[in-house]
Design a protein around this motif. Sequence first.
Motif, mmCIF file in Angstrom:
data_model
loop_
_atom_site.group_PDB
_atom_site.id
_atom_site.type_symbol
_atom_site.label_atom_id
_atom_site.label_comp_id
_atom_site.label_asym_id
_atom_site.label_seq_id
_atom_site.Cartn_x
_atom_site.Cartn_y
_atom_site.Cartn_z
ATOM 1 N N UNK A 48 -8.168 9.317 10.250
ATOM 2 C CA UNK A 48 -7.964 9.909 11.576
ATOM 3 C C UNK A 48 -8.716 9.040 12.558
ATOM 4 N N UNK A 49 -8.031 8.514 13.553
ATOM 5 C CA UNK A 49 -8.676 7.514 14.390
ATOM 6 C C UNK A 49 -8.588 7.750 15.874
ATOM 7 N N UNK B 262 -3.311 6.373 14.335
ATOM 8 C CA UNK B 262 -3.005 7.224 15.494
ATOM 9 C C UNK B 262 -4.198 8.072 15.904
ATOM 10 N N UNK B 263 -4.205 8.467 17.148
ATOM 11 C CA UNK B 263 -5.330 9.206 17.703
ATOM 12 C C UNK B 263 -5.280 10.690 17.344
ATOM 13 N N UNK B 264 -6.418 11.211 16.896
ATOM 14 C CA UNK B 264 -6.694 12.646 16.759
ATOM 15 C C UNK B 264 -6.013 13.363 15.599
ATOM 16 N N UNK B 265 -5.089 12.747 14.887
ATOM 17 C CA UNK B 265 -4.414 13.424 13.783
ATOM 18 C C UNK B 265 -4.630 12.672 12.472
ATOM 19 N N UNK B 266 -4.773 13.423 11.379
ATOM 20 C CA UNK B 266 -4.875 12.786 10.079
ATOM 21 C C UNK B 266 -3.571 12.077 9.747
ATOM 22 N N UNK B 267 -3.715 10.921 9.164
ATOM 23 C CA UNK B 267 -2.565 10.051 8.923
ATOM 24 C C UNK B 267 -2.788 9.301 7.619
ATOM 25 N N UNK B 268 -1.771 9.253 6.769
ATOM 26 C CA UNK B 268 -1.865 8.482 5.530
ATOM 27 C C UNK B 268 -1.140 7.157 5.723
ATOM 28 N N UNK B 269 -1.926 6.103 5.831
ATOM 29 C CA UNK B 269 -1.365 4.751 5.984
ATOM 30 C C UNK B 269 -1.089 4.187 4.595
ATOM 31 N N UNK B 270 0.113 3.661 4.406
ATOM 32 C CA UNK B 270 0.490 3.060 3.124
ATOM 33 C C UNK B 270 0.817 1.590 3.354
ATOM 34 N N UNK B 271 0.051 0.725 2.708
ATOM 35 C CA UNK B 271 0.202 -0.717 2.905
ATOM 36 C C UNK B 271 0.599 -1.353 1.578
ATOM 37 N N UNK B 272 1.826 -1.845 1.448
ATOM 38 C CA UNK B 272 2.205 -2.548 0.211
ATOM 39 C C UNK B 272 1.306 -3.755 -0.013
ATOM 40 N N UNK B 273 0.950 -4.002 -1.243
ATOM 41 C CA UNK B 273 0.067 -5.125 -1.547
ATOM 42 C C UNK B 273 0.666 -6.452 -1.094
ATOM 43 N N UNK B 274 1.999 -6.556 -1.110
ATOM 44 C CA UNK B 274 2.602 -7.831 -0.709
ATOM 45 C C UNK B 274 2.588 -8.039 0.805
ATOM 46 N N UNK C 188 -12.292 8.430 11.181
ATOM 47 C CA UNK C 188 -12.693 9.248 10.046
ATOM 48 C C UNK C 188 -11.902 8.803 8.814
ATOM 49 N N UNK C 189 -12.546 8.850 7.660
ATOM 50 C CA UNK C 189 -11.931 8.386 6.418
ATOM 51 C C UNK C 189 -12.104 9.461 5.350
ATOM 52 N N UNK C 190 -11.012 9.858 4.753
ATOM 53 C CA UNK C 190 -11.062 10.841 3.677
ATOM 54 C C UNK C 190 -11.098 10.142 2.317
ATOM 55 N N UNK C 191 -10.128 9.257 2.067
ATOM 56 C CA UNK C 191 -10.090 8.551 0.784
ATOM 57 C C UNK C 191 -9.274 7.273 0.883
ATOM 58 N N UNK C 192 -9.445 6.426 -0.113
ATOM 59 C CA UNK C 192 -8.634 5.223 -0.293
ATOM 60 C C UNK C 192 -8.132 5.249 -1.732
#
Length: 225
Positions: free
Chosen positions: A121-122, A155-167, A215-219
């Motif tokens: 959340x950023x 994104x601002x103010x909302x929890x968001x799960x970013x998914x980044x492919x390794x490639x 804010x960071x919940x997990x990786x």
Amino acid sequence: MSRFRAVWQASINATKKALTWNLEDLVPPAEKYIFNFNSKEELKRWHLYSDSEYGGLSSASLEVSDVGNGSKGIFSGSLSVEVSDDAKWNFTRSGFCGMRSKKFDGFIDLDSYDTIALKLKGDGRCYISTIYTENWVNSPGQLEDNSWQAFVFVPKDNWYIAKIPLDRYLPTWRGNVIDEKLEMNPSRVLGMSLSVNAGGGVPGARSGPGDFRMEIDWIKAIRSQ
């Protein structure tokens, strides 16, 4: 004959069960926690860095929001593009802060996964996710780990799960992309980092000097295929 058939069928069923159990045991789970920011102990696995090490005026902190099941990591601070008058280093790229994990005990193997997922959340800024792997790109005489980087917009103010492919992670050296087609070795991951700078990023992201907070919940590592 019927007794023989029953024994034979029971043997077949036991063999199938054993083979199924062995197969499931060999296949890694679909996702693997790498970091879980739910305690102060977790934060001991990280250290902070910023341009202040070279004479810049940026600052950062890493803390836990509260103690309990709802705990989250908070990476925050202030970005400045100014340089101290008594700076001993001659550098031009000021305005950056980061949090880097301490090296794993050996390395972790992510070869069975294809994506890094981060629950964040950023503040609308663009951050940089970095994966450090065992050195094979750099010259053998260099002690630096190989670094692979990708932008992650938060994104601002909302929890968001970013998914980044390794490639999508690009090979870099001291912040500059290496203009060669290289592939990461995900089986030899030594550590990770998250950083932010005053310039750059993706179109539409907040940029420039000033406060930042994420804010960071997990990786996790996940297998999307």
